[in-house]
Design a protein around this motif. Structure first.
Motif, PDB file in Angstrom:
ATOM      1  N   ARG A   1       5.528   2.040  -2.537  1.00 42.27           N
ATOM      2  CA  ARG A   1       5.633   0.637  -2.940  1.00 42.27           C
ATOM      3  C   ARG A   1       4.361  -0.135  -2.584  1.00 42.27           C
ATOM      4  O   ARG A   1       3.885  -0.956  -3.359  1.00 42.27           O
TER       5      ARG A   1
ATOM      6  N   GLY B   1       1.955  -1.860  -5.347  1.00 47.41           N
ATOM      7  CA  GLY B   1       1.773  -3.307  -5.249  1.00 47.41           C
ATOM      8  C   GLY B   1       0.314  -3.682  -5.046  1.00 47.41           C
ATOM      9  O   GLY B   1      -0.186  -4.641  -5.628  1.00 47.41           O
TER      10      GLY B   1
ATOM     11  N   ILE C   1       8.468  -2.921  -7.137  1.00 39.43           N
ATOM     12  CA  ILE C   1       7.520  -3.531  -6.208  1.00 39.43           C
ATOM     13  C   ILE C   1       8.084  -4.867  -5.746  1.00 39.43           C
ATOM     14  O   ILE C   1       8.439  -5.707  -6.572  1.00 39.43           O
TER      15      ILE C   1
ATOM     16  N   PRO D   1       2.755  -9.503  -6.539  1.00 33.85           N
ATOM     17  CA  PRO D   1       3.237  -8.354  -5.781  1.00 33.85           C
ATOM     18  C   PRO D   1       2.962  -8.524  -4.292  1.00 33.85           C
ATOM     19  O   PRO D   1       1.886  -8.966  -3.907  1.00 33.85           O
TER      20      PRO D   1
ATOM     21  N   ARG E   1       2.131  -6.962  -0.779  1.00 35.18           N
ATOM     22  CA  ARG E   1       1.438  -5.738  -0.392  1.00 35.18           C
ATOM     23  C   ARG E   1       1.782  -5.286   0.999  1.00 35.18           C
ATOM     24  O   ARG E   1       1.400  -4.212   1.399  1.00 35.18           O
TER      25      ARG E   1
END
Length: 94
Positions: free
Chosen positions: A13, A17, A76, A84, A86
């Motif tokens: 993920r 992202g 995400i 997104p 992170r």
């Protein structure tokens, strides 16, 4: 693709992202920090990345820096504005 561990899923993920947010793949240090680990824990981070590759979730392109290709669809996490996220929390053990 085999099932992923919670740590591998978090890393996947994060990588996806990061790619959406920055337009390129993260380096090992950025993956480690993004997963809440020390920037010095690149060895453990590499094990996680290698596990993702062995399970068919990503492909690391040799001979190129920041060259990770995500091979599977992944949800995400997103901020309220749609950007997104992170940094992900570790779903598994540390």
């Amino acid at each position: 693709m085999m099932g992923l561990t919670p740590r591998q899923m978090d890393a996947l993920r994060f990588i996806a992202g990061f790619q959406q947010a920055k337009g390129h793949s993260p380096c090992l240090r950025e993956i480690a920090v993004g997963m809440g680990c020390s920037p010095k824990s690149k060895g453990r981070t590499w094990e996680t990345v290698r596990g993702l590759q062995e399970r068919g979730a990503i492909r690391v392109l040799t001979g190129r820096t920041r060259a990770i290709e995500v091979l599977v669809p992944v949800a995400i996490p997103r901020a309220p504005d749609g950007a997104p996220l992170r940094v992900v929390s570790m779903g598994g053990q540390r």
